[in-house]
Design an enzyme around this catalytic site. Structure first.
Site, PDB file in Angstrom:
ATOM      1  N   GLU A  78      53.021 144.213  10.949  1.00 12.88           N
ATOM      2  CA  GLU A  78      52.041 144.002  10.114  1.00 12.88           C
ATOM      3  C   GLU A  78      52.460 142.881   9.040  1.00 12.88           C
ATOM      4  OE1 GLU A  78      48.296 146.676   9.554  1.00 12.88           O
ATOM      5  OE2 GLU A  78      49.950 147.928   9.129  1.00 12.88           O
ATOM      6  N   HIS A  97      51.801 146.930   1.189  1.00 15.36           N
ATOM      7  CA  HIS A  97      51.068 147.444   2.040  1.00 15.36           C
ATOM      8  C   HIS A  97      51.335 149.039   2.344  1.00 15.36           C
ATOM      9  CE1 HIS A  97      48.397 148.461   5.328  1.00 15.36           C
ATOM     10  NE2 HIS A  97      49.558 148.354   6.375  1.00 15.36           N
ATOM     11  N   HIS A  99      49.484 153.099   3.440  1.00 11.74           N
ATOM     12  CA  HIS A  99      48.529 153.822   3.643  1.00 11.74           C
ATOM     13  C   HIS A  99      48.356 155.108   2.916  1.00 11.74           C
ATOM     14  CE1 HIS A  99      50.376 152.223   7.716  1.00 11.74           C
ATOM     15  NE2 HIS A  99      49.732 151.607   7.410  1.00 11.74           N
ATOM     16  N   HIS A 167      42.344 152.741   7.311  1.00 13.29           N
ATOM     17  CA  HIS A 167      43.789 152.185   7.417  1.00 13.29           C
ATOM     18  C   HIS A 167      44.594 152.229   6.123  1.00 13.29           C
ATOM     19  CE1 HIS A 167      46.527 148.681   8.866  1.00 13.29           C
ATOM     20  NE2 HIS A 167      47.110 149.708   8.379  1.00 13.29           N
TER      21      HIS A 167
HETATM   22 ZN   LIG Z   1      49.219 149.287   8.116  1.00 13.77          ZN
END
Ligand SMILES: [Zn+2]
Length: 241
Positions: A78, A97, A99, A167
């Site tokens: 990603e 980023h 979760h 996500h």
């Molecule tokens: Zn992710």
């Protein structure tokens, strides 16, 4: 490749470990920073659990989110999240980023995230939700190419934080320290919002207004970074770098 100081590389590796220690990332998630002297490039660890990152794991990526060196180790799937946000937002110099679990419910319900306390002031301007299915239909949910990265950057718009439906989320800032601060306090504010919502029995919450958020974000970016100094020191004590 333009030289990057050892201290900056070590700070980026430490940022990954700080986010792991604060429960923002676990085996997954990543942090990057814009290259300090080549703004169309960025620095990020190879694909590795954040708590294990060392300065030797940092790789330079080009504006296409591909490693500049052909011999570079495997990168995160990603990484396009990072490359496309840097391309779209010249003011952003670091991206996280994650979760982180307390944030996820706000991406799968109609309840918007609010800035529940002054440390989370940056949320008061609103937190967009990116739904990958809007443009791409059923997917594996991952931002695994430039096209999906562009769509996510468009959803972020001029904000500092965006949620990704079912996500996770992204938190950005003008410096590495501010992006880490925002990622940590996005998760903390989400937790506080769940508690407050339960206490209020679903009634309205007296969170920060957009105007209060704009005012409170200023000290967060200066005095508030005392938190970074503490977290950075903890990693230095653990690793020696
Ligand atoms: Zn992710």
């Amino acid at each position: 490749m333009q030289h990057v100081s050892d201290n900056i590389i070590a700070d980026l590796a430490a940022a990954a470990r700080i986010l792991a220690a604060r429960g923002v990332v676990d085996g997954f998630g990543h942090v990057s920073m814009r290259h300090p002297s080549a703004p169309d490039r960025f620095l990020m660890s190879r694909a590795l659990a954040p708590a294990l990152v060392t300065p030797e794991d940092i790789v330079v990526y080009g504006s296409d989110s591909e490693a500049v060196e052909t011999t570079a180790p495997k990168g995160f799937l990603e990484r396009y999240i990072h490359g496309e946000i840097y391309r779209a937002r010249p003011d952003i110099c670091a991206v996280v980023h994650s979760h982180s679990p307390s944030v996820i419910p706000f991406g799968v319900t109609d309840t918007p995230m609010q800035a529940m306390f002054h440390n989370a002031a940056f949320l008061a301007q609103g937190v967009p939700v990116f739904d990958i299915s809007d443009r791409f239909g059923a997917t594996d949910m991952l931002i695994c190419d430039c096209t999906k990265g562009v769509a996510l950057a468009e959803a972020l718009g001029d904000k500092d934080v965006a949620l990704m439906r079912a996500h996770g989320s992204i938190a950005c800032g003008p410096t590495l320290q501010t992006a880490v601060f925002r990622a940590v306090y996005t998760e903390v504010s989400a937790r506080i919002q769940h508690w407050s919502h339960a206490l209020a029995g679903g009634g309205p919450l007296a969170a920060l207004s957009p105007e209060e958020g704009a005012l409170a974000d200023q000290p967060n970016q200066t005095a508030g970074l005392r938190a970074w100094d503490l977290w950075r020191q903890e990693i230095r004590a653990e690793t020696g770098w």
